[in-house]
Design an enzyme around this catalytic site. Structure first.
Site, PDB file in Angstrom:
ATOM      1  N   SER A   1       0.907  -1.169  -0.002  1.00 49.86           N
ATOM      2  CA  SER A   1      -0.119  -0.053   0.038  1.00 49.86           C
ATOM      3  C   SER A   1       0.879   1.316  -0.144  1.00 49.86           C
ATOM      4  O   SER A   1       2.124   1.115   0.296  1.00 49.86           O
ATOM      5  CB  SER A   1      -1.048  -0.171   1.124  1.00 49.86           C
ATOM      6  OG  SER A   1      -0.241   0.020   2.312  1.00 49.86           O
TER       7      SER A   1
ATOM      8  N   GLU B   1     -10.319   4.760  -8.982  1.00 50.25           N
ATOM      9  CA  GLU B   1      -9.259   4.288  -8.171  1.00 50.25           C
ATOM     10  C   GLU B   1      -9.842   3.197  -6.913  1.00 50.25           C
ATOM     11  O   GLU B   1     -10.584   3.493  -6.277  1.00 50.25           O
ATOM     12  CB  GLU B   1      -8.562   5.419  -7.280  1.00 50.25           C
ATOM     13  CG  GLU B   1      -7.285   4.821  -6.524  1.00 50.25           C
ATOM     14  CD  GLU B   1      -6.844   5.962  -5.501  1.00 50.25           C
ATOM     15  OE1 GLU B   1      -7.234   7.066  -5.700  1.00 50.25           O
ATOM     16  OE2 GLU B   1      -6.089   5.473  -4.498  1.00 50.25           O
TER      17      GLU B   1
ATOM     18  N   GLU C   1     -10.801  -7.789   1.306  1.00 49.95           N
ATOM     19  CA  GLU C   1     -11.771  -6.693   1.260  1.00 49.95           C
ATOM     20  C   GLU C   1     -11.869  -6.200  -0.037  1.00 49.95           C
ATOM     21  O   GLU C   1     -13.089  -5.638  -0.267  1.00 49.95           O
ATOM     22  CB  GLU C   1     -11.045  -5.415   2.156  1.00 49.95           C
ATOM     23  CG  GLU C   1     -11.239  -5.456   3.516  1.00 49.95           C
ATOM     24  CD  GLU C   1     -10.528  -6.331   4.306  1.00 49.95           C
ATOM     25  OE1 GLU C   1      -9.345  -6.833   3.690  1.00 49.95           O
ATOM     26  OE2 GLU C   1     -10.525  -6.541   5.465  1.00 49.95           O
TER      27      GLU C   1
ATOM     28  N   THR D   1      11.838  -7.906  -9.786  1.00 47.17           N
ATOM     29  CA  THR D   1      10.530  -7.972 -10.539  1.00 47.17           C
ATOM     30  C   THR D   1       9.411  -8.951 -10.214  1.00 47.17           C
ATOM     31  O   THR D   1       8.391  -8.738 -10.266  1.00 47.17           O
ATOM     32  CB  THR D   1      10.533  -8.242 -12.163  1.00 47.17           C
ATOM     33  OG1 THR D   1      11.121  -9.471 -12.542  1.00 47.17           O
ATOM     34  CG2 THR D   1      11.578  -7.183 -12.739  1.00 47.17           C
TER      35      THR D   1
ATOM     36  N   PRO E   1       7.604  -9.502  -7.240  1.00 43.00           N
ATOM     37  CA  PRO E   1       6.589  -8.941  -6.460  1.00 43.00           C
ATOM     38  C   PRO E   1       5.439  -8.655  -7.495  1.00 43.00           C
ATOM     39  O   PRO E   1       4.399  -8.658  -7.454  1.00 43.00           O
ATOM     40  CB  PRO E   1       6.850  -7.777  -5.677  1.00 43.00           C
ATOM     41  CG  PRO E   1       8.312  -8.268  -5.383  1.00 43.00           C
ATOM     42  CD  PRO E   1       8.904  -8.621  -6.821  1.00 43.00           C
TER      43      PRO E   1
ATOM     44  N   GLN F   1       5.333  -9.475 -10.663  1.00 47.29           N
ATOM     45  CA  GLN F   1       4.928 -10.734 -11.552  1.00 47.29           C
ATOM     46  C   GLN F   1       3.864 -11.269 -10.588  1.00 47.29           C
ATOM     47  O   GLN F   1       2.674 -11.681 -11.029  1.00 47.29           O
ATOM     48  CB  GLN F   1       5.899 -11.484 -11.888  1.00 47.29           C
ATOM     49  CG  GLN F   1       6.991 -11.324 -12.607  1.00 47.29           C
ATOM     50  CD  GLN F   1       8.033 -12.421 -12.833  1.00 47.29           C
ATOM     51  OE1 GLN F   1       7.813 -13.504 -12.783  1.00 47.29           O
ATOM     52  NE2 GLN F   1       9.468 -11.863 -12.886  1.00 47.29           N
TER      53      GLN F   1
ATOM     54  N   CYS G   1     -10.376  26.003  12.531  1.00 48.03           N
ATOM     55  CA  CYS G   1     -11.341  25.424  13.102  1.00 48.03           C
ATOM     56  C   CYS G   1     -11.102  25.125  14.557  1.00 48.03           C
ATOM     57  O   CYS G   1     -11.210  26.169  15.079  1.00 48.03           O
ATOM     58  CB  CYS G   1     -11.874  24.059  12.244  1.00 48.03           C
ATOM     59  SG  CYS G   1     -13.214  23.542  12.420  1.00 48.03           S
TER      60      CYS G   1
ATOM     61  N   MET H   1      -9.200  28.009  15.770  1.00 51.91           N
ATOM     62  CA  MET H   1      -9.930  29.285  15.849  1.00 51.91           C
ATOM     63  C   MET H   1     -10.573  29.258  17.169  1.00 51.91           C
ATOM     64  O   MET H   1     -10.572  30.233  18.013  1.00 51.91           O
ATOM     65  CB  MET H   1     -10.755  29.376  14.732  1.00 51.91           C
ATOM     66  CG  MET H   1     -11.752  30.657  14.807  1.00 51.91           C
ATOM     67  SD  MET H   1     -13.353  30.206  15.633  1.00 51.91           S
ATOM     68  CE  MET H   1     -14.354  31.514  15.020  1.00 51.91           C
TER      69      MET H   1
ATOM     70  N   HIS I   1     -12.499  25.570   6.896  1.00 53.85           N
ATOM     71  CA  HIS I   1     -11.294  24.948   6.579  1.00 53.85           C
ATOM     72  C   HIS I   1     -10.701  25.487   5.066  1.00 53.85           C
ATOM     73  O   HIS I   1     -11.040  24.876   3.969  1.00 53.85           O
ATOM     74  CB  HIS I   1     -11.611  23.409   6.370  1.00 53.85           C
ATOM     75  CG  HIS I   1     -11.461  22.679   7.842  1.00 53.85           C
ATOM     76  ND1 HIS I   1     -10.476  22.092   8.232  1.00 53.85           N
ATOM     77  CD2 HIS I   1     -12.598  22.500   8.231  1.00 53.85           C
ATOM     78  CE1 HIS I   1     -11.096  21.708   9.478  1.00 53.85           C
ATOM     79  NE2 HIS I   1     -12.445  21.728   9.624  1.00 53.85           N
TER      80      HIS I   1
ATOM     81  N   GLU J   1      -7.961  25.300   3.899  1.00 55.21           N
ATOM     82  CA  GLU J   1      -6.770  24.450   3.299  1.00 55.21           C
ATOM     83  C   GLU J   1      -7.541  23.558   2.100  1.00 55.21           C
ATOM     84  O   GLU J   1      -6.756  22.822   1.507  1.00 55.21           O
ATOM     85  CB  GLU J   1      -6.187  23.414   4.334  1.00 55.21           C
ATOM     86  CG  GLU J   1      -7.088  22.457   4.985  1.00 55.21           C
ATOM     87  CD  GLU J   1      -7.770  22.890   6.122  1.00 55.21           C
ATOM     88  OE1 GLU J   1      -8.172  24.221   6.075  1.00 55.21           O
ATOM     89  OE2 GLU J   1      -8.192  22.012   6.970  1.00 55.21           O
TER      90      GLU J   1
HETATM   91  N1  GLN Z   1     -13.689  19.805  17.569  1.00 61.22           N
HETATM   92  C1  GLN Z   1     -14.239  20.961  16.923  1.00 61.22           C
HETATM   93  C2  GLN Z   1     -15.771  20.937  16.666  1.00 61.22           C
HETATM   94  O1  GLN Z   1     -16.326  19.867  16.374  1.00 61.22           O
HETATM   95  C3  GLN Z   1     -13.296  21.532  15.708  1.00 61.22           C
HETATM   96  C4  GLN Z   1     -13.652  20.856  14.587  1.00 61.22           C
HETATM   97  C5  GLN Z   1     -12.620  20.902  13.538  1.00 61.22           C
HETATM   98  O2  GLN Z   1     -11.221  21.396  14.136  1.00 61.22           O
HETATM   99  N2  GLN Z   1     -12.423  20.301  12.458  1.00 61.22           N
HETATM  100  O3  GLN Z   1     -16.412  22.047  16.539  1.00 61.22           O
END
Ligand code: GLN
Length: 537
Positions: A14, A142, A151, A190, A192, A194, A383, A386, A509, A511
């Site tokens: 994996s 995928e 599985e 090779t 693995p 095969q 999150c 904050m 979030h 990100e």
């Molecule tokens: N645990 C916090 C909440 O549920 C923050 C969640 C998080 O950071 N994604 O509000």
């Protein structure tokens, strides 16, 4: 043109990077003008990874429509720049749930419900679902897990059936394996590969292309040996040599002519060459930074890279945008206290406090916020980060020593972070958080407004708790400003400290929406603030 279906399986081990290979191929096909999406089938019984610990499965990635999904969907979105959805991540749990619900409803009355055909039929239905929307020319699937696992067997069986049910030029199978290098023998091995291909073929699936993950380049002899033993065309064994950046992999796959082989086999003709100009520009900036900064990523899953995957990637994007190498140092939240914060965080140019759940490491996160706030270090909270910024402010500026989030202290006299109203009556944990994209209105003149350069934004969420508006007036009076709010519910989405060089914390979030070609603006400005701090020192 019919919708084309490409399946990617993995063998030998994996973590070979199936998701990156799938995303790279998708990128190449997209850059040649095709409409492409990727979906992932995961072989576990959880309905979604939302209930999994990040130690088990890495970050849980959230889509616009609020699906809690596998982190590979993050790669898909970052590579392709298009959104995925609930339909792009299917687990064994979801498949069984559908079939068992139908059984109770009487959909199979009189029949014995079995893995073949009922489970495999449901798998096939889901595998073809996105293709039926008419939105895509190519669907890349995928298949999670490793061929040979109990599985993933029903997934591979469903693939086998589709191999014959779909027109020949609409189906293509790629198998990713590992060709290990034995240092003592100075040889690439090779066997693995095969064995893995034999395993796949014993189930009846025939790979069209074998991609070999390797740390050393494959010689022509090795390639033809694999082709011969694995029963594929000589040119259809390609290498994926360890790359300096995951974003280099599409270019490596292009050099190996992966996209060429794929379009030929699928009978797609007359496509232009892939236009990868913007990716190449990004890679150039990434490769030639002019400066560097050190950022602390404070979280409790410090041991595991994948736990904060999207945050790490956002720093790669924001670093390239600033021509700056961002060194992200994960700092274990549990190790931080007020009296060692200087030692652990003192040489950092910026501090990010990460998302998370539960009590472990919370006090350390609060100490990290305090250190950043009191020392003028650029701060970015996400999150839970904050929420802890708000708790820290309540404790150390307002003087409410017992201030807390009710997630960990339901009886605090100062519940500055509290359960959202709609969460109070919920008893089920799976898929019940505030999830997915919500609008946010930014306050003109704020840092957030300046960063985004507009009044209204939309970002993704995954939380149950929120800023308690009961304390809003006191907080604002003491200097913590709310700069972003949900226009419909008035929930606080962003707080900042105007008296601080750079202090911003967001309930959402950011990100999750950063891509190489569209770096997330808060990350970009946070890195810039860190660069300025470093210059000023
Ligand atoms: N645990 C916090 C909440 O549920 C923050 C969640 C998080 O950071 N994604 O509000």
């Amino acid at each position: 043109m019919n919708t084309k279906y490409i399946f990617v399986t993995g063998g030998v081990a994996s973590s070979l990077g199936k998701g990156i290979i799938a995303a790279s191929l998708a990128k190449l096909l997209q850059a040649r003008g095709l409409r492409v999406t990727i979906q992932k089938f995961d072989p576990y019984l959880n309905i979604d990874p939302g209930t999994l610990n990040p130690y088990e499965h890495g970050e849980c990635y959230v889509t616009e429509d609020g699906a809690e999904t596998d982190l590979d969907l993050g790669h898909y979105e970052r590579f392709l720049g298009v959104y995925t959805s609930q339909a792009n991540n299917v687990t064994t749990g979801r498949i069984y749930n559908t079939v068992i619900t139908k059984e109770r409803e009487g959909a199979y009355l009189g029949k014995t419900v079995q893995i073949v055909p009922h489970i495999t039929d449901e798998i096939k239905r889901r595998m073809l679902l996105l293709g039926k929307t008419g939105d895509y020319d190519v669907i890349i699937t995928e298949v999670g897990g490793t061929v040979g696992d109990i599985e993933s067997l029903p997934f591979v069986e469903a693939m086998r059936q589709l191999q014959w049910e779909l027109p020949e030029e609409d189906f293509l199978s790629i198998h990713l394996t590992l060709v290990p290098y034995l240092r003592s023998a100075k040889e690439l091995k090779t066997k693995p590969t095969q064995h893995s291909v034999q395993e796949l073929q014993s189930i009846g699936v025939h790979p069209d292309i074998i991609v070999c993950r390797t740390e050393k380049r494959l010689t022509p002899e090795i390639r033809s040996k694999i082709a011969r033993f694995c029963n594929v065309k000589p040119g259809h064994v390609i290498q994926s040599v360890d790359a300096w950046s995951i974003y280099q992999v599409p270019l490596n796959m292009e050099a190996e002519k992966l996209d060429e082989m794929v379009v030929n086999k699928l009978g797609i003709h007359g496509l232009p060459k892939a236009d990868l100009t913007r990716l190449k520009e990004f890679l150039f900036r990434l490769r030639h930074p002019k400066t560097e900064v050190d950022i602390a990523l404070v979280g409790k899953y410090a041991e595991l890279q994948d736990a904060y995957k999207s945050i790490q990637e956002s720093f790669v994007h924001a670093g390239a945008a600033n021509e700056c190498k961002v060194h992200v140092h994960t700092v274990h939240a549990e190790h931080i206290h007020d009296d060692n914060a200087e030692d652990l965080l003192g040489r950092m140019d910026g501090i990010l406090v990460a998302p998370g759940f539960g009590e472990r490491g919370l006090e350390g996160k609060i100490s990290a916020v305090r250190y950043a706030r009191e020392h003028g270090i650029p701060f970015f909270g996400i999150c839970l980060g904050m929420q802890m910024a708000v708790v820290e402010f309540a404790r150390n500026v307002l003087g409410y020593a017992e201030a807390a989030s009710t997630e960990v202290n339901p009886r605090t006299p100062y519940p500055v972070i509290d359960l959202m109203e709609e969460q109070k009556s919920l008893t089920m944990k799976g898929g019940t958080m505030r999830l997915g994209a919500y609008p946010c209105h930014l306050v003109p003149g704020s840092l957030a407004h300046d960063i985004y350069g507009r009044d209204d934004i939309s970002e993704r969420h995954r939380h149950r708790y929120e800023f308690n508006n009961r304390f809003l007036a006191q907080m604002e009076k003491a200097g913590l400003k709310v700069s972003g709010r949900n226009p419909d519910t008035d929930l606080v989405e962003i707080v900042e400290l105007p008296s601080h060089p750079f202090f911003i914390a967001v309930q959402f979030h950011p990100e999750l929406k950063s891509t190489p070609e569209r770096p997330q603006p808060i990350f970009v400005r946070f890195v810039r603030a860190a660069m300025e701090r470093r210059n000023g020192r």
